[in-house]
Design a protein around this motif. Structure first.
Motif, short mmCIF file in Angstrom:
data_model
loop_
_atom_site.label_atom_id
_atom_site.label_comp_id
_atom_site.label_asym_id
_atom_site.label_seq_id
_atom_site.Cartn_x
_atom_site.Cartn_y
_atom_site.Cartn_z
N THR A 1 -12.58 -20.80 2.30
CA THR A 1 -11.42 -20.27 1.39
C THR A 1 -11.82 -20.96 0.35
N THR A 2 -10.68 -20.72 -0.61
CA THR A 2 -10.75 -21.36 -2.08
C THR A 2 -9.78 -22.66 -2.04
N PRO A 3 -10.38 -23.56 -3.14
CA PRO A 3 -9.35 -24.72 -3.15
C PRO A 3 -7.91 -24.52 -3.69
N GLU A 4 -7.93 -23.18 -4.49
CA GLU A 4 -6.71 -22.68 -5.11
C GLU A 4 -5.69 -22.56 -3.93
N TRP A 5 -6.32 -21.79 -2.77
CA TRP A 5 -5.53 -21.33 -1.67
C TRP A 5 -4.76 -22.50 -1.06
N LEU A 6 -5.90 -23.42 -0.76
CA LEU A 6 -5.48 -24.59 -0.05
C LEU A 6 -4.36 -25.48 -0.67
N THR A 7 -4.25 -25.35 -1.93
CA THR A 7 -3.43 -26.26 -2.89
C THR A 7 -2.31 -25.59 -3.32
N ASP B 1 -0.74 -35.58 8.30
CA ASP B 1 -0.29 -36.09 7.31
C ASP B 1 -0.41 -35.70 5.80
N GLY B 2 -1.56 -34.64 5.87
CA GLY B 2 -1.94 -33.86 4.69
C GLY B 2 -2.84 -34.33 3.93
N VAL B 3 -3.37 -33.96 2.83
CA VAL B 3 -4.36 -34.19 1.71
C VAL B 3 -3.74 -33.98 0.41
N ASP B 4 -3.94 -35.27 -0.37
CA ASP B 4 -3.36 -35.00 -1.69
C ASP B 4 -4.12 -34.18 -2.49
N PRO B 5 -3.23 -33.02 -3.00
CA PRO B 5 -4.10 -31.81 -3.69
C PRO B 5 -4.80 -32.46 -4.89
N LYS B 6 -4.74 -33.39 -5.68
CA LYS B 6 -5.45 -34.16 -6.45
C LYS B 6 -6.71 -34.69 -6.05
N ARG B 7 -7.01 -34.95 -4.82
CA ARG B 7 -8.43 -35.40 -4.27
C ARG B 7 -9.36 -34.04 -4.32
N THR B 8 -9.79 -33.64 -5.58
CA THR B 8 -10.64 -32.51 -5.31
C THR B 8 -11.85 -32.65 -4.61
N MET B 9 -12.48 -33.68 -4.50
CA MET B 9 -13.39 -33.69 -3.70
C MET B 9 -13.54 -33.48 -2.23
N ILE B 10 -12.51 -33.89 -1.60
CA ILE B 10 -11.93 -33.62 -0.31
C ILE B 10 -11.31 -32.03 -0.37
N ILE B 11 -10.72 -31.63 -1.33
CA ILE B 11 -10.13 -30.29 -1.05
C ILE B 11 -11.37 -29.38 -1.26
N ASN B 12 -12.18 -29.61 -2.13
CA ASN B 12 -13.51 -28.53 -2.34
C ASN B 12 -14.32 -28.57 -1.05
N GLY B 13 -14.35 -29.72 -0.32
CA GLY B 13 -15.25 -29.65 0.72
C GLY B 13 -14.47 -28.85 2.22
N LEU B 14 -13.08 -29.10 2.14
CA LEU B 14 -12.39 -28.42 3.33
C LEU B 14 -12.32 -27.10 2.93
N LEU C 1 -2.21 -22.85 -5.39
CA LEU C 1 -2.23 -22.32 -6.65
C LEU C 1 -2.44 -20.60 -6.77
N SER C 2 -2.99 -20.30 -5.56
CA SER C 2 -3.05 -18.79 -5.21
C SER C 2 -2.83 -18.56 -3.63
N GLU C 3 -2.53 -17.32 -3.60
CA GLU C 3 -2.25 -16.52 -2.45
C GLU C 3 -3.55 -15.94 -1.68
N GLU C 4 -4.49 -15.99 -2.55
CA GLU C 4 -5.70 -15.22 -2.23
C GLU C 4 -6.59 -16.14 -1.20
N LYS C 5 -6.49 -15.89 -0.17
CA LYS C 5 -7.37 -17.04 0.88
C LYS C 5 -8.80 -16.53 0.92
N GLU C 6 -9.17 -15.38 0.67
CA GLU C 6 -10.63 -15.11 0.82
C GLU C 6 -11.40 -15.46 -0.77
N TYR C 7 -12.78 -15.46 -0.65
CA TYR C 7 -13.54 -15.87 -1.79
C TYR C 7 -13.43 -14.74 -2.70
#
Length: 80
Positions: free
Chosen positions: A66-72, A47-60, A74-80
């Motif tokens: 990886t980075t929250p930016e890649w998950l959402t 079902d996905g995760v709302d990109p605005k749910r930063t606590m969940i995104i940051n934990g994931l 905002l970036s194509e950089e997958k690694e830290y």
């Protein structure tokens, strides 16, 4: 390279599945890293995760090495 818009919840779910698979983690193993049930991971991927749910995104992002930016999207950089 940065994008101006974030992904939809469904696109975030696809990235979660992609990264989990790359790391060869089962849904249960990822759930253990986040202290949630396997069914929660299944829901995040399906079902996905709302990109605005930063606590969940940051934990994931942390659990998936990886980075929250890649998950959402905002970036194509997958690694830290």
């Amino acid at each position: 390279m940065k994008k101006e818009t974030t992904f939809t919840a469904k696109q975030v779910g696809e990235r979660i599945r992609e990264r989990r698979t790359e790391l060869r983690l089962s849904m249960s193993q990822l759930g253990d890293r986040l202290s949630v049930n396997k069914s929660t991971i299944q829901r995040y991927e399906a079902d996905g995760v709302d990109p605005k749910r930063t606590m969940i995104i940051n934990g994931l992002a942390e659990a998936l090495l990886t980075t929250p930016e890649w998950l959402t999207g905002l970036s194509e950089e997958k690694e830290y």
